[in-house]
Design an enzyme around this catalytic site. Structure first.
Site, short mmCIF file in Angstrom:
data_model
loop_
_atom_site.label_atom_id
_atom_site.label_comp_id
_atom_site.label_asym_id
_atom_site.label_seq_id
_atom_site.Cartn_x
_atom_site.Cartn_y
_atom_site.Cartn_z
CG LEU A 283 52.39 32.00 43.71
CD1 LEU A 283 53.00 32.11 45.26
CD2 LEU A 283 51.64 30.94 43.42
CE LYS A 284 56.62 28.52 41.11
NZ LYS A 284 57.61 27.85 41.60
CB THR A 285 52.45 35.27 36.33
OG1 THR A 285 51.83 33.90 36.10
CG2 THR A 285 52.42 35.79 34.99
#
Ligand code: ZN
Lengths: 332, 326
Positions: free
Chosen positions: A109-111
């Site tokens: 989800l941080k990409t």
């Protein structure tokens, strides 16, 4: 963000179904800064990926290959891009792709890329409603994730559907219930209430002022809530002095709770045990006095002094600047 | 004990050694940032007064090997697809080495301009992800190439306006939350375009000053943790708005220095964490803007050595804190 372990899987170089393709190693004909020794799984997959790109192949097996690479390195933007092109060219099921993307979104989800891929899929699927509960689930993993929030804001603005907008305030309220200092939730509230246009009449303003003041009462030093209060007033061009009575309850070091037995809904009092005085309240009240002109100036300066010397010493230079600016006569 | 001075020799060695650990998986997983890492390392070295610590010829050969001739721009590493971020890093490295004559300016300019969307924002590559970061990158790169006249400035500024928020800050796309890194890219882009009139200076200046925490460190959004990289995102914005005097410089210097690795060199996001070249560069850049003694000036608008930007005649009206004596 641990790369998925694919140690058990067979390298592409040993798969008969890939024997027709010539892998292309990195740095062919190129003198690198230093010799390169690759992680074998990643080297194997990316060598075949470069081979695929070279031949321009867009086939179902490319979906398998790009998934392998993405799981090893979700920031590999070329793999994502090529995967998307392949999905379209092979007329693959985009609904299935969304299911896979759900899994990848949860892991990565941080990409950026995983969110952008999702957005491209949604634009074609045009079925945004199930996205909202999915995003809420993802927010439980990281409630301030920037990509998650901006994706939700994109969905709302892009589809602009009433059955989507109505879900937003309950979401914000649930999140602020959990953490009243969640700036992302406060921002989202402003976006939903004031930035979609049309729905911010007098009733809304009254309701929002009541809401934010109630939250300030819970945590008087919460910058996000004070910014929201200022945001409403600035947006509707209302003077800060309309909130002077409320703010005065928060600039004293303690409050006698029995002083006033009548509950004033317009001006909720600090909750029990709240840390007072609130620097944000002192700042706000100083702005009110400053706006009064000469008559309020000495009161404003006194408040700024207290911020510089006692309540917000890390920003001492800022408060001294405010004092200088306000007291120096004859502007040039 | 936390270091209280900048360990320049250690950081120079750390940056020089970065390319040597090429057998680690981490090295390969960050291949999409390789040319950016060279740029970050080089700028940090210039600011620390060691511009020649990376070999000149090797560096230029590496940059040119990242050229993607199909796209007409630079990729992050040899054989990688062109990307606007990699392209800016390549241009910045070449500009530092006064070697911009190696760039195919018409092709790169065409590549960049083609990434502008109808809304005015820029995509990062053919994949189409959009962000004000890419808008800044485009503006910066075009300025360094002397091609800013080719840009539709009103359209570009129009998109930045859409990203302005009620708190005075800017987000990554229209509607998104204010974030210090996005504030930097929007403010710096406006500075290059001579359109700082768009900024609500009192609100934004205050929003930036509010980022300083009791530890001295800066955070990127209200109620988030402090992080060394915000020393650059926040301070560069403040220096562009000429508000550097609003923060407690001594405490911030102390915070940045405490995030150094006293053994292996490098700076991390906050004390005790793993170092990386990104935070090393932004820590050193922040210290330069704070007037830390012995450092060279950094131009916050372009995030480049100020001497390079001055030589190119591109300087805008920013103001850092005066350099302290050694
Ligand atoms: Zn950081």
């Amino acid at each position: 963000m641990a790369p998925v372990d694919i140690a058990d899987s067979v390298p592409y170089s040993e798969r008969p179904e890939w024997s027709d393709l010539t892998p292309v190693a990195q740095y062919e004909n190129i003198q690198p800064l230093a010799p390169i020794f690759y992680n074998p799984d990643y080297k194997d997959a990316t060598d075949y990926f470069r081979g695929v790109v070279k031949t321009g192949e867009l086939s179902p097996r490319v979906l398998d290959l790009t998934e392998t690479i993405i799981r090893l390195n979700p920031a590999h933007y070329s793999a994502w891009q090529y995967r998307y092109q392949t999905l379209i060219a092979t007329k693959s099921s985009l609904a299935d792709e969304l299911i896979l993307t759900n899994e990848l979104t949860r892991i990565y989800l941080k990409t950026y890329q995983v969110w952008h891929h999702r957005r491209l899929l949604l634009t074609l699927l045009n079925d945004p409603l199930p996205e909202l509960p999915f995003i809420e689930e993802i927010l439980k993993v990281d409630v301030k994730n920037y990509h998650t929030w901006s994706y939700r804001q994109w969905l709302l603005a892009h589809y602009n559907r009433e059955d989507m907008w109505v879900q937003e305030l309950p979401l914000v309220e649930r999140l602020l219930e959990e953490d009243v200092r969640n700036n992302s939730a406060w921002h989202h509230r402003f976006f939903v209430v004031f930035e979609r246009g049309g729905a911010d009449g007098e009733d809304t303003v009254r309701q929002e002022l009541a809401f934010v003041k109630e939250k300030i009462a819970l945590a008087p030093n919460n910058l996000s809530a004070w910014n929201y209060l200022r945001g409403i007033l600035d947006h509707k061009h209302l003077p800060y002095s309309t909130q002077a009575d409320f703010t005065k309850l928060y600039v004293v070091s303690s409050i006698a709770l029995n002083e006033e037995s009548v509950v004033d809904l317009e001006n909720p009092r600090p909750s029990k045990g709240a840390q007072l005085p609130s620097a944000a309240a002192i700042e706000f009240l100083a702005d009110v006095y400053e706006a009064e002109g000469e008559s309020g100036l000495s009161k404003a300066v006194e408040l700024w002094r207290s911020l510089a010397d006692e309540h917000d010493t890390i920003r001492k230079k800022y408060w001294e600047y405010r004092i200088r600016e306000a007291t120096v006569a004859a502007p040039d | 004990m936390a270091p209280t001075t900048l360990l320049i020799d250690k950081h120079v060695r750390y940056i020089q050694d970065l390319g040597k650990h090429t057998d680690s998986l981490a090295y390969h997983l960050t291949a999409h940032l390789r040319i950016n890492a060279v740029y970050w390392g080089l700028v940090a070295l210039c600011v620390m007064g060691h511009p020649d610590a990376l070999d000149h010829d090797d560096t230029l050969a590496y940059v040119m090997s990242c050229w993607d001739d199909d796209a007409g721009a630079f990729g992050a590493h040899p054989g990688h697809d062109a990307h606007i971020h990699a392209t800016l890093s390549a241009i910045q490295i070449l500009a530092i080495h006064d070697a911009l004559d190696r760039v195919d300016v018409p092709r790169v300019t065409a590549y960049i301009l083609a990434l502008q969307q109808p809304s005015g924002v820029f995509a990062g590559d053919a994949f189409g992800e959009t962000d004000t970061r890419f808008l800044y990158i485009a503006v910066n790169a075009l300025a360094l190439l002397g091609q800013l006249d080719r840009l539709d400035k009103d359209k570009t500024v129009g998109y930045i306006r859409q990203c302005a928020n009620f708190d005075g800050g800017f987000g990554s796309v229209a509607g998104a939350e204010s974030h210090a890194a996005q504030v930097f890219v929007c403010t710096a882009a406006l500075a290059i375009l001579d359109r700082l009139d768009v900024v609500d200076v009192p609100s934004l200046g205050w929003w930036l000053a509010e980022r300083q925490m009791a530890s001295g460190g800066l955070n990127g959004r209200p109620e988030k943790l402090e992080d060394v990289c915000y020393s650059f995102w926040v301070l560069s914005s403040m220096s562009i708005l000429n508000k550097m005097t609003w923060i407690d410089a001594d405490k911030l210097i102390e915070f940045i220095l405490s995030a150094q690795d006293p053994e292996g060199g490098g700076i991390s996001d906050r004390p005790e964490n793993m170092v990386d070249v990104f935070h090393t560069q932004f820590g050193v850049a922040g210290l330069s803007l704070l007037g830390y003694p012995g450092l060279q000036d950094l131009d916050p608008v372009y995030c480049m050595p100020a001497s390079v930007i001055d030589r190119m005649g591109l300087r805008k009206g920013w103001k850092a804190l005066p350099r302290r004596p050694l």
